[in-house]
Design a protein around this motif. Sequence first.
Motif, short mmCIF file in Angstrom:
data_model
loop_
_atom_site.label_atom_id
_atom_site.label_comp_id
_atom_site.label_asym_id
_atom_site.label_seq_id
_atom_site.Cartn_x
_atom_site.Cartn_y
_atom_site.Cartn_z
N ALA A 95 -34.24 -9.86 -1.71
CA ALA A 95 -35.65 -10.08 -2.04
C ALA A 95 -36.10 -11.46 -1.58
CB ALA A 95 -35.87 -9.92 -3.55
N GLU A 96 -35.26 -12.46 -1.78
CA GLU A 96 -35.58 -13.81 -1.33
C GLU A 96 -35.69 -13.87 0.19
OE1 GLU A 96 -33.83 -18.39 -1.47
OE2 GLU A 96 -32.56 -16.68 -2.04
N SER A 97 -34.78 -13.18 0.89
CA SER A 97 -34.81 -13.20 2.35
C SER A 97 -36.06 -12.51 2.90
CB SER A 97 -33.55 -12.52 2.91
OG SER A 97 -33.58 -11.11 2.71
N LEU A 98 -36.62 -11.58 2.13
CA LEU A 98 -37.87 -10.92 2.52
C LEU A 98 -39.07 -11.81 2.22
CD1 LEU A 98 -37.10 -7.35 1.15
CD2 LEU A 98 -37.21 -8.00 3.57
N LEU A 99 -39.00 -12.53 1.11
CA LEU A 99 -40.13 -13.36 0.67
C LEU A 99 -40.37 -14.54 1.60
CD1 LEU A 99 -39.86 -13.62 -3.22
CD2 LEU A 99 -41.94 -13.14 -1.92
N GLY A 100 -39.31 -15.18 2.06
CA GLY A 100 -39.47 -16.37 2.89
C GLY A 100 -40.33 -16.12 4.12
N PRO A 101 -39.92 -15.18 4.99
CA PRO A 101 -40.75 -14.86 6.18
C PRO A 101 -42.14 -14.34 5.81
CG PRO A 101 -38.53 -13.99 6.42
CD PRO A 101 -38.65 -14.45 5.00
N TYR A 102 -42.22 -13.59 4.73
CA TYR A 102 -43.49 -13.05 4.23
C TYR A 102 -44.49 -14.18 4.02
CZ TYR A 102 -46.30 -10.49 0.59
OH TYR A 102 -47.28 -9.89 -0.16
N LEU A 103 -44.08 -15.21 3.26
CA LEU A 103 -44.97 -16.33 2.97
C LEU A 103 -45.23 -17.17 4.21
CD1 LEU A 103 -43.49 -17.37 -0.50
CD2 LEU A 103 -45.62 -16.13 -0.07
N ASP A 104 -44.23 -17.31 5.07
CA ASP A 104 -44.43 -18.06 6.32
C ASP A 104 -45.47 -17.37 7.20
OD1 ASP A 104 -42.55 -19.90 5.51
OD2 ASP A 104 -40.93 -19.08 6.73
N ASP A 105 -45.38 -16.05 7.30
CA ASP A 105 -46.33 -15.29 8.13
C ASP A 105 -47.75 -15.40 7.58
OD1 ASP A 105 -44.23 -14.55 9.72
OD2 ASP A 105 -44.06 -12.51 8.94
N ALA A 106 -47.89 -15.28 6.26
CA ALA A 106 -49.22 -15.39 5.64
C ALA A 106 -49.81 -16.77 5.88
CB ALA A 106 -49.12 -15.09 4.15
N LEU A 107 -48.99 -17.79 5.74
CA LEU A 107 -49.47 -19.15 5.97
C LEU A 107 -49.91 -19.33 7.42
CD1 LEU A 107 -49.93 -22.10 5.21
CD2 LEU A 107 -47.49 -22.51 5.59
N ALA A 108 -49.13 -18.83 8.37
CA ALA A 108 -49.48 -18.96 9.78
C ALA A 108 -50.83 -18.30 10.07
CB ALA A 108 -48.39 -18.35 10.65
N GLN A 109 -51.07 -17.12 9.47
CA GLN A 109 -52.35 -16.44 9.67
C GLN A 109 -53.51 -17.25 9.11
OE1 GLN A 109 -50.80 -12.45 8.07
NE2 GLN A 109 -52.43 -11.81 9.47
#
Length: 242
Positions: free
Chosen positions: A211-225
Amino acid sequence: MSDIEDEAADRFDGLAGDFAALGRASTAKLVADVLRRRIAEGYFPPGTRLPEDAIGGALGVSRNTLREAFRILTHERLLVHELNRGVFVRLLTVEEVVELYHVRRIIECAVAREVTSPPPDLDALRLEVKAGRAAARRRDWQALGTANIRFHQELAALAGSTRINEIMGGLLAELRLVFHVMADPRRFHEPYLVRNVEILRALERGDGPVAESLLGPYLDDALAQLVQAYGERAHTNRDRTS
């Protein structure tokens, strides 16, 4: 009546004024709740001036009560008071957005990482996934964004900490201000619904590290957008003023 009783009576006499203040504070909190919800829904987008006379008249409250509500929301970083100009809905800077996501990453990833067995109650997370799916079917992207935010609030609640809940509530309230810069809310919100399901499935298995490994990229992608959207808006504003 003794001198001690007289002194006590004098102290209690002052409570009448305190009671009146409690009434104003309670009303101010209700007004703050109304305005907070309107801000979250985009009725008052970032940068909007909130005129005291118009809002106080519409809600039927005094100027003092409204100002107390403004103070509550200013403390929550949703409003800002500009000298000689009035009260405005905050418009976050790119730097503030980056900081917001940095704090979210620390909290949410830490909460997920601590999950080593299926949590006893994931119904709140399931309900927000269900609400997100229903919103997507209705093509109600604002409601999908709300379900997404609530999903993350409920994820943080797995820590079982009142303080973490309060911190996340404040962070996510500010986040609603950020979402309003997205020109295409569907493109921003819809892909994360699938990713919410993936995170939920990992938590249902008790696999916090996944779950943590999914959350990290998830938040990074949202921030980049969001950072890209801020850049596009700034470019548009320059074109309008040139």
